[in-house]
Design a protein around this motif. Structure first.
Motif, PDB file in Angstrom:
ATOM      1  N   MET A   1     103.034  23.640 -68.485  1.00 37.41           N
ATOM      2  CA  MET A   1     102.103  22.754 -68.585  1.00 37.41           C
ATOM      3  C   MET A   1     103.340  21.661 -69.222  1.00 37.41           C
ATOM      4  N   ASN A   2     103.040  20.372 -68.800  1.00 40.58           N
ATOM      5  CA  ASN A   2     104.077  19.009 -69.127  1.00 40.58           C
ATOM      6  C   ASN A   2     102.976  17.768 -70.082  1.00 40.58           C
ATOM      7  N   ILE A   3     103.539  17.825 -70.701  1.00 37.42           N
ATOM      8  CA  ILE A   3     101.967  16.758 -71.520  1.00 37.42           C
ATOM      9  C   ILE A   3     103.278  15.993 -72.237  1.00 37.42           C
ATOM     10  N   LEU A   4     103.212  14.529 -72.374  1.00 38.03           N
ATOM     11  CA  LEU A   4     104.047  13.780 -73.110  1.00 38.03           C
ATOM     12  C   LEU A   4     102.849  13.197 -74.457  1.00 38.03           C
ATOM     13  N   ILE A   5     102.483  13.005 -75.655  1.00 39.73           N
ATOM     14  CA  ILE A   5     101.967  13.025 -76.688  1.00 39.73           C
ATOM     15  C   ILE A   5     102.848  11.863 -77.191  1.00 39.73           C
ATOM     16  N   LYS A   6     102.119  10.866 -77.255  1.00 41.46           N
ATOM     17  CA  LYS A   6     102.968   9.378 -77.806  1.00 41.46           C
ATOM     18  C   LYS A   6     101.837   9.131 -78.840  1.00 41.46           C
ATOM     19  N   LYS A   7     102.679   8.148 -79.614  1.00 33.32           N
ATOM     20  CA  LYS A   7     103.010   7.857 -81.017  1.00 33.32           C
ATOM     21  C   LYS A   7     101.286   8.592 -81.961  1.00 33.32           C
ATOM     22  N   ALA A   8     102.401   9.111 -82.246  1.00 33.57           N
ATOM     23  CA  ALA A   8     101.648  10.660 -82.913  1.00 33.57           C
ATOM     24  C   ALA A   8     102.817  10.653 -84.870  1.00 33.57           C
ATOM     25  N   GLN A   9     102.152  10.593 -85.808  1.00 37.65           N
ATOM     26  CA  GLN A   9     102.414  10.509 -86.960  1.00 37.65           C
ATOM     27  C   GLN A   9     102.548  12.216 -87.217  1.00 37.65           C
ATOM     28  N   ILE A  10     103.813  12.449 -87.329  1.00 37.64           N
ATOM     29  CA  ILE A  10     104.559  14.062 -87.800  1.00 37.64           C
ATOM     30  C   ILE A  10     104.417  14.385 -89.180  1.00 37.64           C
ATOM     31  N   VAL A  11     103.714  15.587 -89.512  1.00 36.13           N
ATOM     32  CA  VAL A  11     103.167  15.369 -90.527  1.00 36.13           C
ATOM     33  C   VAL A  11     104.150  17.503 -90.313  1.00 36.13           C
ATOM     34  N   ASP A  12     105.439  16.974 -91.411  1.00 36.29           N
ATOM     35  CA  ASP A  12     106.419  18.949 -91.662  1.00 36.29           C
ATOM     36  C   ASP A  12     106.710  18.667 -92.605  1.00 36.29           C
ATOM     37  N   LYS A  22     106.782   8.247 -86.740  1.00 35.99           N
ATOM     38  CA  LYS A  22     105.381   8.312 -85.676  1.00 35.99           C
ATOM     39  C   LYS A  22     106.551   8.247 -84.435  1.00 35.99           C
ATOM     40  N   HIS A  23     106.305   9.660 -84.038  1.00 35.78           N
ATOM     41  CA  HIS A  23     106.775   9.999 -82.838  1.00 35.78           C
ATOM     42  C   HIS A  23     106.249  10.089 -81.702  1.00 35.78           C
ATOM     43  N   ASP A  24     106.801  10.487 -80.462  1.00 36.83           N
ATOM     44  CA  ASP A  24     106.424  10.560 -79.010  1.00 36.83           C
ATOM     45  C   ASP A  24     106.989  11.705 -78.796  1.00 36.83           C
ATOM     46  N   ILE A  25     106.098  12.813 -78.391  1.00 35.31           N
ATOM     47  CA  ILE A  25     106.973  14.306 -78.196  1.00 35.31           C
ATOM     48  C   ILE A  25     106.627  14.862 -77.035  1.00 35.31           C
ATOM     49  N   LEU A  26     107.354  15.250 -76.107  1.00 38.54           N
ATOM     50  CA  LEU A  26     107.674  15.824 -75.058  1.00 38.54           C
ATOM     51  C   LEU A  26     107.950  16.930 -74.814  1.00 38.54           C
ATOM     52  N   ILE A  27     106.134  17.212 -74.614  1.00 36.80           N
ATOM     53  CA  ILE A  27     106.458  18.919 -73.561  1.00 36.80           C
ATOM     54  C   ILE A  27     106.531  19.475 -72.197  1.00 36.80           C
ATOM     55  N   LYS A  28     107.433  20.310 -72.525  1.00 32.50           N
ATOM     56  CA  LYS A  28     107.653  20.603 -70.607  1.00 32.50           C
ATOM     57  C   LYS A  28     107.821  22.172 -70.618  1.00 32.50           C
TER      58      LYS A  28
END
Length: 417
Positions: A1-12, A22-28
């Motif tokens: 599963m390879n996904i690029l989440i664009k312009k997400a507000q991270i709540v952590d 607000k960041h992009d998150i790349l998942i490989k």
């Protein structure tokens, strides 16, 4: 599963580096490979963009019921876990209220195997006593070794105080977590709703607050004597919150939870005799709801739960007195809690509690497995049955306004949206 989440507000809230940014998150291959303000990537990457997209670590629910085995018409494990994933929950603790109840290691293995392919992870509770009948302890050690994360006779109070004492002592040998549902049946009698002005007005038999509080006090005294780990699920009274706060000040190893519907509704909702509001524990007063919310905010109550409990329509579409207790809640959890708490508190509540059950807590960091929930906190809508994916539609929230939309979740190399 390879996904690029664009312009997400991270709540952590636990991660100062990314929290509310607000960041992009790349998942490989299921692993978070990069988190940055703007990530450019090549082919073979799925781009994920949503309106006002927010991301947090995956949500956790400590009290979920399905139906399989025995009540598959209510909900199967596979479909129930799909609903949980769509609702943002990446880990759930499964209640032992099937037919037969899971009171042996082979039962726990069956439940674990049935959930293997699902994105949402299932952690089963085993019955505390054989057949959940409250007479003799079940195969606790064997179930623990098979994957049970605790022991509970779901909604069945332990009337034998000595059995609870023995259970707490025995479980210390392998760090087991004992659950005890707080209800004195001799006090509650044939009551079906909270005792008070509303029950008197409606002519419904009431369950006094005392029925819950006596058992909480009893269990805490036993815990103080034995030691061990005790969890008191779904408390509903202000006095119960106070009793647990006092026990924690003494250093007792006790935790507790509260169901979302006991935060949102009061016994005033019973005036229409809608059986969707027949719940256990029953809906209490406004003062109780306020105390429960305050208990979550100050940490006395450890976590919030949907107490998701599917029921056949024929068990609800009957006279109020004869209806079964229970409501589903996975799909409405975020939309209800989002009206009761600020976003940071809400996400903290939805992501805490795993440690109590020995479940690993996911981290939103580079190099970690991607276990994420995707949501938009802003949209409002009125819940109708058409919004409900669960096999059973017994929701006390039908007709309520929900705030926020859950887009889905990412876990175990799967995107469910």
């Amino acid at each position: 599963m390879n996904i690029l989440i664009k312009k997400a507000q991270i709540v952590d809230p636990s991660n100062k580096e990314y929290h509310l940014k607000k960041h992009d998150i790349l998942i490989k291959d299921g692993i978070i490979a990069e988190i940055a303000t703007d990530i450019q990537t090549g082919e073979n990457i799925e781009i994920l963009e949503k309106d006002n997209l927010h991301v947090s670590t995956g949500w956790f629910d400590s009290s979920v019921s399905f139906g399989e085995p025995g009540y598959e018409e209510r909900e199967t494990i596979k479909h129930g876990l799909f609903v949980a994933a769509k609702s943002g929950f990446t880990d759930i603790v499964l209640n032992p209220n099937t037919n037969p109840v899971p009171d042996s290691s082979s039962d726990i293995v069956f439940l674990k195997n049935a959930a293997k392919e699902s994105a949402t992870s299932l952690y089963p509770l085993g019955a505390l006593t054989v057949g959940a009948e409250g007479e003799a302890l079940a195969e606790l050690y064997d179930m623990k070794n098979a994957g049970a994360v605790g022991f509970y006779d779901y909604k069945h109070p332990l009337k034998n105080a000595n059995l609870l004492k023995i259970a707490l002592q025995y479980n210390q040998n392998f760090n087991g977590l004992v659950h005890s549902f707080p209800l004195d049946k001799q006090i509650s009698g044939k009551g079906i709703v909270s005792e008070g002005e509303i029950s008197t007005k409606l002519g419904l038999k009431g369950i006094p607050h005392l029925a819950e509080e006596l058992f909480i006090a009893r269990d805490l005294y036993i815990l103080e004597y034995t030691g061990g780990k005790l969890h008191i699920p779904t408390i509903s009274t202000a006095k119960g919150v106070k009793l647990i706060a006092e026990a924690k000040k003494k250093g007792l190893d006790v935790s507790c939870s509260v169901a979302i519907h006991n935060l949102y509704f009061t016994d005033a909702s019973l005036e229409g005799f809608d059986s969707h509001f027949k719940l256990m524990p029953p809906l209490r007063t406004k003062e109780d709801s306020k105390a429960l919310i305050a208990g979550l905010q100050d940490g006395t109550i450890d976590y919030v739960t949907t107490d998701h409990r599917p029921m056949d329509i024929e068990l609800k579409r009957v006279e109020f007195d004869n209806a079964e207790d229970g409501t589903i809640g996975l799909e409405t959890a975020f939309g209800i809690l989002n009206q009761l708490f600020d976003l940071e508190t809400l996400i903290s509540l939805l992501t805490k509690g795993r440690e109590r059950y020995g479940i690993p807590t996911p981290k939103l960091q580079v190099g970690e497995s991607a276990t994420l929930t995707l949501f938009n906190p802003e949209p409002e809508f009125t819940l109708d049955t058409e919004h409900i994916l669960s096999a059973s539609k017994n929701s006390c929230f039908i007709g309520s306004t929900l705030k926020g939309k859950v887009y889905g979740s990412i876990a175990k190399k799967q995107l469910i949206s």
